[in-house]
Enzyme design. Structure first.
Site, mmCIF file in Angstrom:
data_model
loop_
_atom_site.group_PDB
_atom_site.id
_atom_site.type_symbol
_atom_site.label_atom_id
_atom_site.label_comp_id
_atom_site.label_asym_id
_atom_site.label_seq_id
_atom_site.Cartn_x
_atom_site.Cartn_y
_atom_site.Cartn_z
ATOM 1 N N HIS A 100 -2.543 -52.430 3.058
ATOM 2 C CA HIS A 100 -1.350 -52.079 3.829
ATOM 3 C C HIS A 100 -1.564 -50.866 4.732
ATOM 4 O O HIS A 100 -0.793 -50.627 5.656
ATOM 5 C CB HIS A 100 -0.141 -51.868 2.915
ATOM 6 C CG HIS A 100 -0.183 -50.632 2.069
ATOM 7 N ND1 HIS A 100 -0.719 -50.611 0.802
ATOM 8 C CD2 HIS A 100 0.261 -49.373 2.299
ATOM 9 C CE1 HIS A 100 -0.591 -49.407 0.288
ATOM 10 N NE2 HIS A 100 -0.006 -48.632 1.184
ATOM 11 N N ASP A 130 -4.160 -55.740 -2.301
ATOM 12 C CA ASP A 130 -3.966 -54.558 -1.460
ATOM 13 C C ASP A 130 -5.253 -53.773 -1.270
ATOM 14 O O ASP A 130 -5.245 -52.544 -1.293
ATOM 15 C CB ASP A 130 -2.868 -53.657 -2.034
ATOM 16 C CG ASP A 130 -2.270 -52.747 -0.964
ATOM 17 O OD1 ASP A 130 -2.503 -53.000 0.233
ATOM 18 O OD2 ASP A 130 -1.579 -51.775 -1.326
ATOM 19 N N SER A 204 -2.515 -43.321 -0.238
ATOM 20 C CA SER A 204 -2.890 -44.725 -0.414
ATOM 21 C C SER A 204 -4.279 -45.013 0.101
ATOM 22 O O SER A 204 -4.652 -44.618 1.201
ATOM 23 C CB SER A 204 -1.900 -45.642 0.312
ATOM 24 O OG SER A 204 -0.847 -45.984 -0.536
#
Length: 356
Positions: A100, A130, A204
């Site tokens: 993402h 992901d 992230s």
């Protein structure tokens, strides 16, 4: 107070693998300084320019007529900018981050800990887990880190996260593993490492290290009432990441096995009738026509107990076992049908990307 589950990577506009030798650090009483000096140079800052339909910024409950009018008046996609983290896994410049982070990316720029900048190419991305793989080209060998064995980690083990929360590069936080194999309903392959090490937006794609300086997870999501860390963060375990990255590095895609069934949990009532002390197994709720399951003899109502050597305790066990099987391989599926165990040999199919 309602908790909000968020991916923690993108800030809004305003805001075959080569493994390094394992580091042999025991955490000193003084802290993690030596470990961070070793692994920090391999952690990178990621800046992404992407395109998104202008209508994405509209409220979801906007009447359709007003939405269409807006789209007619604003036909062009809008540029968006985001930040994230990643880490180098080979001296040739392969970088792991979250899918993402680089979604819809037009331009990806990597900044190393020493300030050097590189344009990156997205080799491949796997939204189901992901995980994404990037590549940069440099005229010198690059610092890199290795994957550790996440399966050996336990609740209570110490961990260190390095990343770029809110754009603050090379930020180090520490904590412990709060839980293993956590299902947060983010996807079909949920088996997250939960940690209380502070993870925020911008972390992230960054690495979660064990005390040996090995990557045992990729920081991916947080639960937070207000968008900041409250000590509940999640990382994709390295054992899963390693397999996905190896697949992406081959041809930019991830190939998974496909059975062709819909499944539901075993009910407590049925488990009691069968004499189980707890519900276990996956109940076949439907079989797709001409699927591997159909051709192999699986039927609606079958209770899957084992997939090859994997005991099936819940739905995730079966989902992961099938996905990890190579297409065209044969698997022995043991089911309970009308009180009798049956072993069926089934040739696994290929899961289409859109089905992931």
């Amino acid at each position: 107070m309602t908790s909000l589950l968020t991916r923690n990577a993108l800030l809004p506009l305003t805001a075959s693998l080569t493994l390094a030798p394992a580091l042999a650090f025991a955490v000193p009483a003084g802290g993690y300084g030596d470990l961070v000096e070793q692994v920090g140079p391999a952690v990178v800052f990621i800046e992404v320019t992407s395109t998104r339909p202008a209508a994405d910024n509209l409220p979801r409950n906007l009447p359709e007529e007003l939405r269409k009018r807006f789209e007619q008046q604003n036909p062009q996609d809008k540029q968006a900018h985001g930040l994230g983290s990643g880490f180098i896994i080979s001296n040739e410049g392969q970088i792991v981050t979250n899918s993402h982070v680089v979604e819809n990316a037009q331009l990806v720029e990597i900044t190393l800990a020493d300030g050097r900048k590189f344009d990156a190419e997205v080799i491949g991305s796997d939204p189901a887990t992901d995980i994404a793989l990037l590549s940069i080209k440099a005229d010198v060998d690059l610092p890199f880190v290795s994957f550790g064995d996440s399966d050996q980690m336990r609740a209570g083990d110490e961990v260190v996260a390095v990343g770029n929360p809110f754009g603050l590069s090379s930020t180090v936080t520490s904590g412990i593993i709060s839980a293993m194999a956590r299902d947060i309903h983010a996807g079909p392959y949920d088996e997250f490492i939960q940690t209380d090490a502070a993870i925020n937006r911008g972390n992230s794609g960054g690495p979660l290290f064990n005390n040996a300086g090995e990557v045992i997870g990729v920081n991916t999501a947080i639960i937070s009432p207000g968008g900041g860390s409250v000590g509940i963060g999640f990382a994709v375990p390295s054992d899963l990441v390693r397999d996905v990255v190896a697949d992406l590095s081959d041809d930019g895609t991830v190939t998974r096995g496909w059975l062709g069934v819909s499944i539901r949990p075993m009910s407590d009532e049925v488990a009691q009738v069968l004499g189980y002390t707890q519900s276990k197994g996956a109940v076949i709720d439907g079989v797709s026509k001409d699927s591997p399951a159909d051709k192999g003899g699986l039927q609606r109502g079958d209770i899957v107990l084992r997939f090859d050597q994997t005991e099936i305790s819940d739905l995730r066990d079966l989902t992961r076992a099938v996905a990890s099987k190579a297409p065209e391989d044969t698997a022995t599926v043991t089911v309970l049908r009308r009180g009798k165990e049956l072993a069926l040999d089934i040739t696994i199919g290929t899961l289409a990307p859109q089905e992931a």
